[in-house]
Design a protein around this motif. Structure first.
Motif, PDB file in Angstrom:
ATOM      1  N   ARG A  54       0.822  -1.208   0.000  1.00 55.37           N
ATOM      2  CA  ARG A  54       0.000   0.000   0.000  1.00 55.37           C
ATOM      3  C   ARG A  54       0.856   1.259   0.000  1.00 55.37           C
ATOM      4  NH1 ARG A  54      -2.678  -3.998   2.353  1.00 55.37           N
ATOM      5  NH2 ARG A  54      -4.852  -4.324   1.814  1.00 55.37           N
ATOM      6  N   GLY A  55       2.109   1.122  -0.413  1.00 57.44           N
ATOM      7  CA  GLY A  55       2.996   2.274  -0.537  1.00 57.44           C
ATOM      8  C   GLY A  55       3.585   2.733   0.781  1.00 57.44           C
ATOM      9  N   GLY A  56       4.171   3.912   0.744  1.00 58.99           N
ATOM     10  CA  GLY A  56       4.861   4.457   1.906  1.00 58.99           C
ATOM     11  C   GLY A  56       3.951   4.729   3.087  1.00 58.99           C
ATOM     12  N   VAL A  57       2.735   5.189   2.819  1.00 61.59           N
ATOM     13  CA  VAL A  57       1.798   5.454   3.911  1.00 61.59           C
ATOM     14  C   VAL A  57       1.439   4.140   4.601  1.00 61.59           C
ATOM     15  CG1 VAL A  57      -0.505   6.295   4.510  1.00 61.59           C
ATOM     16  CG2 VAL A  57       0.892   7.560   2.861  1.00 61.59           C
ATOM     17  N   GLY A  58       1.167   3.113   3.822  1.00 61.10           N
ATOM     18  CA  GLY A  58       0.849   1.805   4.388  1.00 61.10           C
ATOM     19  C   GLY A  58       2.009   1.251   5.203  1.00 61.10           C
ATOM     20  N   ALA A  59       3.235   1.424   4.699  1.00 61.82           N
ATOM     21  CA  ALA A  59       4.415   0.954   5.423  1.00 61.82           C
ATOM     22  C   ALA A  59       4.556   1.717   6.746  1.00 61.82           C
ATOM     23  CB  ALA A  59       5.668   1.120   4.568  1.00 61.82           C
ATOM     24  N   PHE A  60       4.318   3.015   6.704  1.00 63.88           N
ATOM     25  CA  PHE A  60       4.385   3.793   7.942  1.00 63.88           C
ATOM     26  C   PHE A  60       3.321   3.329   8.932  1.00 63.88           C
ATOM     27  CE2 PHE A  60       2.951   7.190  10.698  1.00 63.88           C
ATOM     28  CZ  PHE A  60       4.122   7.488  11.364  1.00 63.88           C
ATOM     29  N   PHE A  97      14.149  -2.454   9.387  1.00 65.27           N
ATOM     30  CA  PHE A  97      15.198  -2.909   8.464  1.00 65.27           C
ATOM     31  C   PHE A  97      14.677  -2.906   7.027  1.00 65.27           C
ATOM     32  CE2 PHE A  97      17.858  -5.453  11.662  1.00 65.27           C
ATOM     33  CZ  PHE A  97      18.977  -4.660  11.494  1.00 65.27           C
ATOM     34  N   LEU A  98      13.461  -3.428   6.836  1.00 66.66           N
ATOM     35  CA  LEU A  98      12.887  -3.476   5.490  1.00 66.66           C
ATOM     36  C   LEU A  98      12.716  -2.088   4.904  1.00 66.66           C
ATOM     37  CD1 LEU A  98      10.177  -6.257   5.940  1.00 66.66           C
ATOM     38  CD2 LEU A  98      12.283  -6.419   4.587  1.00 66.66           C
ATOM     39  N   VAL A  99      12.209  -1.165   5.704  1.00 68.70           N
ATOM     40  CA  VAL A  99      12.004   0.204   5.219  1.00 68.70           C
ATOM     41  C   VAL A  99      13.342   0.819   4.831  1.00 68.70           C
ATOM     42  CG1 VAL A  99      11.295   2.536   5.892  1.00 68.70           C
ATOM     43  CG2 VAL A  99       9.839   0.578   6.462  1.00 68.70           C
ATOM     44  N   GLU A 100      14.331   0.690   5.697  1.00 67.72           N
ATOM     45  CA  GLU A 100      15.630   1.278   5.381  1.00 67.72           C
ATOM     46  C   GLU A 100      16.259   0.633   4.149  1.00 67.72           C
ATOM     47  OE1 GLU A 100      19.936   2.493   7.316  1.00 67.72           O
ATOM     48  OE2 GLU A 100      18.505   1.380   8.552  1.00 67.72           O
ATOM     49  N   ALA A 101      16.146  -0.683   4.029  1.00 69.67           N
ATOM     50  CA  ALA A 101      16.700  -1.371   2.857  1.00 69.67           C
ATOM     51  C   ALA A 101      16.000  -0.918   1.583  1.00 69.67           C
ATOM     52  CB  ALA A 101      16.573  -2.888   3.026  1.00 69.67           C
ATOM     53  N   VAL A 105      14.576   2.003   1.026  1.00 64.57           N
ATOM     54  CA  VAL A 105      15.045   3.360   0.725  1.00 64.57           C
ATOM     55  C   VAL A 105      16.437   3.300   0.107  1.00 64.57           C
ATOM     56  CG1 VAL A 105      15.779   5.549   1.779  1.00 64.57           C
ATOM     57  CG2 VAL A 105      13.612   4.489   2.453  1.00 64.57           C
ATOM     58  N   TYR A 106      17.307   2.512   0.690  1.00 65.55           N
ATOM     59  CA  TYR A 106      18.663   2.360   0.158  1.00 65.55           C
ATOM     60  C   TYR A 106      18.629   1.886  -1.289  1.00 65.55           C
ATOM     61  CZ  TYR A 106      23.365   0.585  -0.568  1.00 65.55           C
ATOM     62  OH  TYR A 106      24.608   0.352  -1.097  1.00 65.55           O
ATOM     63  N   MET A 107      17.817   0.871  -1.564  1.00 68.56           N
ATOM     64  CA  MET A 107      17.748   0.317  -2.920  1.00 68.56           C
ATOM     65  C   MET A 107      17.179   1.340  -3.905  1.00 68.56           C
ATOM     66  SD  MET A 107      16.612  -3.533  -1.843  1.00 68.56           S
ATOM     67  CE  MET A 107      16.031  -3.982  -3.432  1.00 68.56           C
ATOM     68  N   ARG A 108      16.182   2.082  -3.491  1.00 68.61           N
ATOM     69  CA  ARG A 108      15.610   3.103  -4.373  1.00 68.61           C
ATOM     70  C   ARG A 108      16.629   4.196  -4.667  1.00 68.61           C
ATOM     71  NH1 ARG A 108       9.283   4.163  -3.003  1.00 68.61           N
ATOM     72  NH2 ARG A 108       8.629   1.981  -3.049  1.00 68.61           N
ATOM     73  N   GLN A 109      17.370   4.609  -3.668  1.00 69.05           N
ATOM     74  CA  GLN A 109      18.349   5.668  -3.851  1.00 69.05           C
ATOM     75  C   GLN A 109      19.536   5.218  -4.693  1.00 69.05           C
ATOM     76  OE1 GLN A 109      19.267   6.799   0.180  1.00 69.05           O
ATOM     77  NE2 GLN A 109      17.560   8.231   0.273  1.00 69.05           N
ATOM     78  N   ASN A 110      19.774   3.937  -4.746  1.00 64.25           N
ATOM     79  CA  ASN A 110      20.919   3.420  -5.489  1.00 64.25           C
ATOM     80  C   ASN A 110      20.501   2.700  -6.766  1.00 64.25           C
ATOM     81  OD1 ASN A 110      23.408   4.006  -3.801  1.00 64.25           O
ATOM     82  ND2 ASN A 110      21.933   3.278  -2.321  1.00 64.25           N
ATOM     83  N   GLY A 111      19.274   2.927  -7.205  1.00 67.54           N
ATOM     84  CA  GLY A 111      18.809   2.385  -8.470  1.00 67.54           C
ATOM     85  C   GLY A 111      18.605   0.899  -8.529  1.00 67.54           C
ATOM     86  N   LYS A 112      18.534   0.242  -7.387  1.00 65.35           N
ATOM     87  CA  LYS A 112      18.340  -1.218  -7.379  1.00 65.35           C
ATOM     88  C   LYS A 112      16.905  -1.589  -7.658  1.00 65.35           C
ATOM     89  CE  LYS A 112      22.531  -2.218  -6.011  1.00 65.35           C
ATOM     90  NZ  LYS A 112      23.478  -2.896  -6.802  1.00 65.35           N
ATOM     91  N   ARG A 113      16.000  -0.681  -7.363  1.00 67.17           N
ATOM     92  CA  ARG A 113      14.585  -0.951  -7.576  1.00 67.17           C
ATOM     93  C   ARG A 113      13.931   0.379  -7.906  1.00 67.17           C
ATOM     94  NH1 ARG A 113      11.841  -4.172  -3.024  1.00 67.17           N
ATOM     95  NH2 ARG A 113      12.996  -5.795  -4.039  1.00 67.17           N
ATOM     96  N   LYS A 114      13.078   0.372  -8.885  1.00 66.91           N
ATOM     97  CA  LYS A 114      12.384   1.605  -9.249  1.00 66.91           C
ATOM     98  C   LYS A 114      11.316   1.920  -8.226  1.00 66.91           C
ATOM     99  CE  LYS A 114      13.139   1.035 -14.147  1.00 66.91           C
ATOM    100  NZ  LYS A 114      12.557   0.782 -15.445  1.00 66.91           N
ATOM    101  N   ALA A 115      11.184   3.190  -7.917  1.00 65.30           N
ATOM    102  CA  ALA A 115      10.144   3.634  -6.993  1.00 65.30           C
ATOM    103  C   ALA A 115       8.785   3.438  -7.639  1.00 65.30           C
ATOM    104  CB  ALA A 115      10.345   5.104  -6.628  1.00 65.30           C
ATOM    105  N   ARG A 116       7.790   3.145  -6.806  1.00 63.20           N
ATOM    106  CA  ARG A 116       6.427   2.947  -7.308  1.00 63.20           C
ATOM    107  C   ARG A 116       5.788   4.273  -7.578  1.00 63.20           C
ATOM    108  NH1 ARG A 116       3.569  -1.998  -4.238  1.00 63.20           N
ATOM    109  NH2 ARG A 116       4.951  -3.551  -5.024  1.00 63.20           N
TER     110      ARG A 116
END
Length: 137
Positions: free
Chosen positions: A68-74, A120-124, A126-137
């Motif tokens: 459900r995106g960032g709001v759902g994760a929060f 840990f999941l949230v931080e990972a 964010v790290y992956m999105r910032q480093n191009g490992k996964r495209k942001a939704r």
């Protein structure tokens, strides 16, 4: 072949992760401090356990924690925190007393583990999105 030590296991498991930062640390031998306090040794053990438990959970649940995106994760984090807050309030905010008092398998300590793993999941992510490992939704 002999049983690998805890330190060897940690190095092997962490090298399996695809983290450039960690690879640099391993190369520079910054991951092997000569002396560690007992609490830091325990933190190291917990991170390995968290890694294994997150791997197991991912096989069952996939990435439902963020569907459900960032709001759902929060909100997922907030719900865990709300449960912890309720439980420690009953013990005058003494987290250690609350853990001692509530020794159920699904008690305070379980909520702490869940919250830490979700963080840990949230931080990972964010790290992956910032480093191009996964495209942001």
């Amino acid at each position: 072949m002999g049983r690998e030590s805890y330190e060897q296991y940690m190095i092997r498991r962490m090298r399996e992760l695809d983290w450039k930062e960690y690879d640099v640390m391993v190369k520079d031998k910054e991951t092997q401090p000569k002396e560690q306090s007992p609490i830091i040794k325990q933190v190291g053990k917990l991170t390995v356990i968290d890694h294994v438990k997150l791997e197991e959970a991912e096989q069952s649940y996939g990435d439902s924690w963020k569907q459900r995106g960032g709001v759902g994760a929060f909100m997922m984090l907030a719900r865990k925190w709300d449960r912890l807050e309720k439980q420690v309030t009953e013990q005058g905010y003494d987290i250690f007393q609350a853990i001692t008092y509530d020794d159920r398998e699904e008690g305070v300590l379980d909520d702490i583990r869940d919250l830490r793993r979700y963080l840990f999941l949230v931080e990972a992510e964010v790290y992956m999105r910032q480093n191009g490992k996964r495209k942001a939704r």
